[in-house]
Design an enzyme around this catalytic site. Structure first.
Site, short mmCIF file in Angstrom:
data_model
loop_
_atom_site.label_atom_id
_atom_site.label_comp_id
_atom_site.label_asym_id
_atom_site.label_seq_id
_atom_site.Cartn_x
_atom_site.Cartn_y
_atom_site.Cartn_z
NE ARG A 1 28.35 -89.32 -27.02
CZ ARG A 1 28.14 -90.27 -27.57
NH1 ARG A 1 29.30 -90.90 -27.94
NH2 ARG A 1 27.17 -91.11 -27.59
CG ASP B 1 25.93 -82.38 -33.62
OD1 ASP B 1 26.93 -83.04 -33.60
OD2 ASP B 1 25.01 -82.82 -34.25
CE1 TYR C 1 20.91 -80.98 -26.44
CE2 TYR C 1 19.76 -82.87 -25.89
CZ TYR C 1 20.79 -82.20 -26.16
OH TYR C 1 21.85 -82.91 -26.07
NE ARG D 1 21.43 -78.99 -35.86
CZ ARG D 1 22.27 -79.26 -36.33
NH1 ARG D 1 23.43 -79.86 -35.76
NH2 ARG D 1 22.78 -78.74 -37.69
#
Lengths: 257, 257
Positions: free
Chosen positions: B51, B53, B112, B203
């Protein structure tokens, strides 16, 4: 007077091309000249190695500018980048050069990259940055077709009708066709290198090779088209958004050291 | 009912994130559900592996959708891409899967990529696609700092206050820091791999490592921050536009064959 060489990167989409137009359309040249005018009263007239067309990108364009003041090269690039905001034009290197240096006439080699992405699904991150085709081209056919173009030839077939060059004879030193992974498809890159190029030469070559890669043209038809010295023998011209001016070579690298 | 796995690429900028919001803000999930509703009456509710951002990109998100009709997988992806236009969302692969397949709960690994570009001049082609910093980070310091985070840890420090995961304990299988050429600067890529991630974990990690690379934090402070199990010990959270969900692994690749 002090002369400065500028290495310039830009996104071609918002511009009518490198060259300033009489009708005031946005050009990369005018954007940089207007940024220079914020530093020293103008008018400024800068020259560049490659007069890229509307929509064509650059990562390594080179231009030169003459300024009355003696600028620290780093501070000059910082000031220009400040005044260029928010336009997608960036000065990525800047150096003081001799008055004999001319971004266009001193250049001994130009390098271009053309990015083609082959996949069915529309590109998202690279929209406006690649030419998208639907099917994976035949890489060997692309390379066979491209090989016909390397060397010294009359490139009349691969030259825009509007081309202002004195002669259609150019020496193409390299066309390298390479394949790279791309999510859901594949990316084909064409790297071209020559002392100088004719107007629309790279896009005419890539558009013609695309027909070869798609199987619509046999590779030998590239040789026939070249020999015809006839614009009508050229394939379709590839769209501008896949094309990048990546670098310019001078007898001595103005940005070294 | 037939279940389909979708591999999804998107540009994060126009979306409030993957997940459909009650207030109707544009989300990637809603965009795909609305495209599905053009094919079969809805409402459709799809599930995804990650999910992401607001502003975060994907090149290899995976979702699943249930449809009443028996669709050819290729035709389904083509129809969805047609109805998704002109949004920057693309279905890059599609496959019929067992009813037991669940894009989120069947996933055994998420990957990622975080792209950081270090140079002074503003980026042009990659605006919105990378995090730009001013100075080249110390690569060895980045790697030393990152090494503290690999393995099974309580990642409370690197977890958003809003994170809904039951446990802050996760196993981070990989952080690879690599450097790549970039015109006028350099690009640093962080590749991360884990079974699952906490909210804002990537992040938070990259933003903290950036402090280490800039010399503002000694690399060992990453270990201290991790051990603190305290959100306040985290560095700044890196901005979303450098982050890409690049892939999801399942016990059997739904898109193979």
């Amino acid at each position: 007077m002090s002369r400065y060489a500028l290495k310039v990167e830009y996104h071609g989409a918002p511009f009518c091309g490198w060259q300033r137009q009489a009708d005031g359309q946005p050009s990369v040249q005018a954007a940089i000249e207007e940024a220079l005018a914020r530093l020293e009263p103008g008018p400024h007239r800068i020259a560049a190695a490659g007069r890229t067309d509307a929509g064509v990108h650059a990562t390594g364009q080179v231009a030169h500018a003459d300024l009355a003041r003696d600028w620290d090269a780093f501070r000059l690039s910082e000031a220009l980048n400040w005044h260029l905001r928010p336009l997608p034009v960036a000065i990525t290197a800047c150096a003081r050069v001799d008055d004999e240096f001319h971004a266009r006439f001193s250049a001994v080699e130009r390098r271009y990259l053309f990015r083609m992405v082959a996949r069915r699904a529309p590109v998202t991150h690279d929209a406006g940055l690649v030419w998208q085709v639907q099917s994976r081209p035949d890489l060997e056919a692309l390379r066979t077709g491209a090989a016909h173009l390397v060397g010294r030839h009359d490139f009349t077939t691969f030259r825009a009708a509007l081309c202002q060059a004195d002669s259609p004879v150019k020496t193409l030193d390299e066309i390298t066709v390479s394949e790279h992974p791309y999510p859901g498809g594949t990316e084909i890159r064409f790297a071209l290198r020559a002392r100088s190029f004719l107007h629309n030469q790279v896009r005419s070559i890539v558009g013609t090779l695309e027909r070869v890669g798609a199987g619509a043209w046999p590779p030998d038809r590239v040789a026939t088209a070249l020999a015809a010295r006839d614009r009508a023998a050229c394939g379709p011209v590839a769209p501008p958004q896949g094309l990048y001016l990546t670098g310019v070579t001078y007898p001595a690298d103005p940005f070294a050291g």
